[in-house]
Enzyme design. Sequence first.
Site, PDB file in Angstrom:
ATOM      1  N   HIS A 122       0.808  -1.217   0.000  1.00  0.00           N
ATOM      2  CA  HIS A 122       0.000   0.000   0.000  1.00  0.00           C
ATOM      3  C   HIS A 122       0.845   1.272   0.000  1.00  0.00           C
ATOM      4  O   HIS A 122       1.879   1.357   0.643  1.00  0.00           O
ATOM      5  CB  HIS A 122      -0.942   0.014   1.213  1.00  0.00           C
ATOM      6  CG  HIS A 122      -0.215  -0.086   2.538  1.00  0.00           C
ATOM      7  ND1 HIS A 122       0.270   1.009   3.211  1.00  0.00           N
ATOM      8  CD2 HIS A 122       0.100  -1.153   3.293  1.00  0.00           C
ATOM      9  CE1 HIS A 122       0.842   0.632   4.336  1.00  0.00           C
ATOM     10  NE2 HIS A 122       0.756  -0.701   4.410  1.00  0.00           N
ATOM     11  N   ASP A 123       0.396   2.228  -0.792  1.00  0.00           N
ATOM     12  CA  ASP A 123       0.951   3.580  -0.833  1.00  0.00           C
ATOM     13  C   ASP A 123       2.351   3.665  -1.434  1.00  0.00           C
ATOM     14  O   ASP A 123       3.000   4.707  -1.345  1.00  0.00           O
ATOM     15  CB  ASP A 123       0.951   4.227   0.559  1.00  0.00           C
ATOM     16  CG  ASP A 123      -0.419   4.234   1.189  1.00  0.00           C
ATOM     17  OD1 ASP A 123      -1.303   4.951   0.681  1.00  0.00           O
ATOM     18  OD2 ASP A 123      -0.640   3.504   2.185  1.00  0.00           O
ATOM     19  N   GLY A 140       5.023  -1.047   2.829  1.00  0.00           N
ATOM     20  CA  GLY A 140       4.184   0.122   2.608  1.00  0.00           C
ATOM     21  C   GLY A 140       4.964   1.424   2.530  1.00  0.00           C
ATOM     22  O   GLY A 140       5.994   1.595   3.176  1.00  0.00           O
TER      23      GLY A 140
END
Length: 263
Positions: A122-123, A140
């Site tokens: 994520h991200d 992340g």
Amino acid sequence: MSDLIHPTAIIAEGAVLHPSVSVGPYSVIGPHVQVGEGSRIGPHCVIDGHTRIGRNNQVFQFSSLGAQPQDKKYAGEVTYLEIGDGNTIREFCTFNTGTAQDGGITRIGNDNWIMAYVHIAHDCQLGNHTILANNATLAGHVHVGDWVILGGLSGVHQFTHIGAHAMAGFSSHISQDIPPFMMVDGNPLAVRGFNVEGLRRRGFSAERIRAVKAMHKLLYRQGLTLQAAIAALPAIAEEIPDAREDVALMQDFLATATRGIAR
């Protein structure tokens, strides 16, 4: 249904696929997915979440793109995965959407070569023209610059930044920021030199390569503190005007490094 979409594929109502998109057997595409012109989705793929895939990408079999993030703080917010144009995504890759705690978007740029079993959490923000070898894993919030090469089985700690044109060797454990142009490997991670061969292949002039070599020497070979090395960088740009943008790239990276740099 288009002749390019196999009859066993499941395309949810609401998904938007350009008429030129092909989808292989038993793939599943969710209702918030967009896939651009000329992209090819192999068999047994799952593309879900709010995922936008650009033009002329090839996704090989058994990949999972756009699943919710592996973050215990995630509470079902709408977050996104954006994939640019011309990417090759090999077998068993997993890319997750972003989280509300960051920008809410995991972003993959253009013309990336992403090999089997790569995980992009994520991200993460992946630039253009990168190569991620088999089993490279990004935790992340990792940022990866243009033209970066990550060796197979390398792991990148969350929030780490890797500068443009850097290269990490096989099974590197990356828990500190890697400045642009540098070549690293190992556990603990060590800087072994700068990516001279990669720069030559990308058309860097002899003068620009000389400037990168001088920056490497300042940071790693003269025994200077980081602050002293940073203070000496402008002199390289003055001496080698063709390398002003390369020096600026290094200065900007060092000014925003948050985890300390590999030294």
